[in-house]
Design an enzyme around this catalytic site. Sequence first.
Site, mmCIF file in Angstrom:
data_model
loop_
_atom_site.group_PDB
_atom_site.id
_atom_site.type_symbol
_atom_site.label_atom_id
_atom_site.label_comp_id
_atom_site.label_asym_id
_atom_site.label_seq_id
_atom_site.Cartn_x
_atom_site.Cartn_y
_atom_site.Cartn_z
ATOM 1 N N HIS A 1 -1.395 0.342 5.579
ATOM 2 C CA HIS A 1 -2.055 1.384 6.386
ATOM 3 C C HIS A 1 -1.174 2.613 6.620
ATOM 4 C CE1 HIS A 1 -5.293 -1.576 8.083
ATOM 5 N NE2 HIS A 1 -5.093 -1.731 6.792
ATOM 6 N N GLU B 1 -15.795 4.096 8.672
ATOM 7 C CA GLU B 1 -16.377 5.164 9.494
ATOM 8 C C GLU B 1 -16.157 6.554 8.915
ATOM 9 O OE1 GLU B 1 -14.659 5.089 13.405
ATOM 10 O OE2 GLU B 1 -15.542 3.150 13.906
ATOM 11 N N TYR C 1 -19.257 -11.956 9.554
ATOM 12 C CA TYR C 1 -20.419 -12.091 8.686
ATOM 13 C C TYR C 1 -21.211 -13.366 8.924
ATOM 14 C CZ TYR C 1 -19.516 -7.867 6.221
ATOM 15 O OH TYR C 1 -19.362 -6.543 5.912
ATOM 16 N N TYR D 1 -11.124 7.955 18.915
ATOM 17 C CA TYR D 1 -12.164 7.415 18.022
ATOM 18 C C TYR D 1 -12.257 5.887 18.071
ATOM 19 C CZ TYR D 1 -13.184 12.129 17.317
ATOM 20 O OH TYR D 1 -13.577 13.418 17.596
ATOM 21 N N GLN E 1 0.816 -1.221 0.000
ATOM 22 C CA GLN E 1 0.000 0.000 0.000
ATOM 23 C C GLN E 1 0.846 1.267 0.000
ATOM 24 O OE1 GLN E 1 -2.756 -0.355 3.311
ATOM 25 N NE2 GLN E 1 -3.525 -2.320 2.583
#
Lengths: 384, 384
Positions: free
Chosen positions: B159, B253, B274, B263, B94
């Site tokens: 990230h 979010e 799931y 947060y 990333q």
Amino acid sequence: MSRTTQTAFVTLTSALSLCVALWQPAYGQTAATERHQVNATTVAEGLNFPWGLAFLPNGDALITEKSGSLRRVSPNGAISAPIKGVPDVVYKSQGGLLDVAIDPNFADTPWVYLSYAEADPAGGDGNSTAVARGKLNGNALTDVTVIFRGAPKYKSGAHFGSRLVFSPQGHLFITLGDRYSAMDDAQTLDNHHGKVVRIWPDGSIPKDNPFVRDDGALDAIWSYGHRNVQGAAIHPETGALWTVEHGPKGGDEINIPEAGKNYGWPIATYGVDYDGSVISDQTHAEGTVQPHYYWVPSIATSNMIFYTGDMFPAWQGDALIAALKGAKVARLDLDGERVMHEESLFAELIQQRIRDIAQGPDGAIYLITDDRNGRFIRITNAAE
Amino acid sequence: MSRTTQTAFVTLTSALSLCVALWQPAYGQTAATERHQVNATTVAEGLNFPWGLAFLPNGDALITEKSGSLRRVSPNGAISAPIKGVPDVVYKSQGGLLDVAIDPNFADTPWVYLSYAEADPAGGDGNSTAVARGKLNGNALTDVTVIFRGAPKYKSGAHFGSRLVFSPQGHLFITLGDRYSAMDDAQTLDNHHGKVVRIWPDGSIPKDNPFVRDDGALDAIWSYGHRNVQGAAIHPETGALWTVEHGPKGGDEINIPEAGKNYGWPIATYGVDYDGSVISDQTHAEGTVQPHYYWVPSIATSNMIFYTGDMFPAWQGDALIAALKGAKVARLDLDGERVMHEESLFAELIQQRIRDIAQGPDGAIYLITDDRNGRFIRITNAAE
């Protein structure tokens, strides 16, 4: 095996397969949701277009059927004969026997409140939403009195509202419809079309209603500019009235109706033309309040509750909005009044239009379905 | 017709059909939305995993490519050679050259800000998000300085955050990621993992940053408990910072990060299992702020804007959140800060992961797509 035998065997096998397929417990099913695994069980069926649902302190449910019957249903699914003393109703199109509510002080005086489409007592061909109350004694209502009569009587089979909820102070809110062809009346105060009204349970007018000093306005009016408000609930923390109403084509709305305010219909709406080519409707209009939340396309909102039970801890404080379209319940995850997230619940379990939703004394969620063979369904936590 | 001729004819016809199919203007298309009919046009393609997009006052766009190139793209689609002077980046997983922003006073001093994955200058095998700025002169950056360096350097390819937005007061907000395997660091203040930081454009620390008097905390920190914040925008009326971050599996979010607040990641999240069987994650935790809005399942939020242009009047004031998943833009219809409705836009037009979104000087909406053959797309109002 002869050919004939073989054919017979195949036929038998097919028939058995079909039987097994039909034999699935169609209404006792489990489904995953984001935060709880749930079971759906049909408590009772064979209800004829049930519309309103309210629980008695002993755990029985009162359920209206649109054709005019009020029935008591026990937790094990026994359905009573029609309760006597229910007023005559106009059973036509969207009209009939509609909502049912229990007096907050039912233990003291067993008042049951019913909303319904009422014919013109003067013999005209119009009708309107009315509300009566009577004392529940055994299988009958006694001392039945009409405590609210929508004005004017109007010839239409559509948009009667009409949910009944009590404020924490004991007022009775009645949500009304615009009667469809009379939609413009929602913007004027000399009639009850497209209004939420607030009365005392005996039918008298609260002195602090917003228009009591306005000679041109009907005293019962609480808020206006609504289309067809078929859902209402009191927020468990703020005590405020929340309502859900059907939009025209898209634009179903949640509102938090405040005294004397205008919620815009039919001058402002989020209803849309689906071809996307021409958008003629205004979404904003001076002097009107924006919806708190809205749906495009419509889900056809019937009723709503705030869930406060212990059975589904992750849903506490959430708004659950039942929908006729899609046979689902929309869960709005709220932080205070703010919507943080919407989840669609139960659609695979229900597969019929959902007409009303209630939280039972056991913390389970109960639904009734809008069908000739209407079902009374209990949703429980599969993990319990 | 002989059989051979016939076969040849069929082959020719098939080939022609294929050509016609391929010849459709795949990227110049029209679609209906709830309130506007839109056209999508590909301005330029062949961008190599573009990540960041910012408009220069003359209407050209600056676009980063993750591999390390910064390019200027003109409104007619001409793509420049790589701009010289861009810092070396760690191009891995990333990581790479990430966001680009223009100084609010660009006309006075043509600073361009770049965020990127930076190797450890001391030669270690860790890396972190860094921000450099340089003056844009022709096709080069000059006076390039590193103004922020995430701490600690950490060995991970995941990230990094990292959007760059300026507050109305001229602060630079940099949104960061938790570096994935270092997620617990998001709850401690001695590092930049999972933080939003606020600095002045020259890299100095605002004196009123929330933790400047806390010896155990890094001075640049604005808010914490974030996961991977890849989107940010300033609300046009309140001036507040809004961010969007990726959730773990579900639980993307929107937050409105306030000074010094927590947060919740990784102690509270709406990410879910799931299968619905076991929900171990907490959605609430003492001392942490609930999201303003969230998505389950994840849409994989990349960046966001508030739309303020004249081209799409019905979208003014709305938040538009670009998504990697579903190749869509989520439109949140806002009344003030409150979300009233979500609409999914453009998915049928784009069909590639959307990495960044910007409003152009012309009021059109611009997107770049996360692809080896990345596209730079203009969305316009089909009714104009």
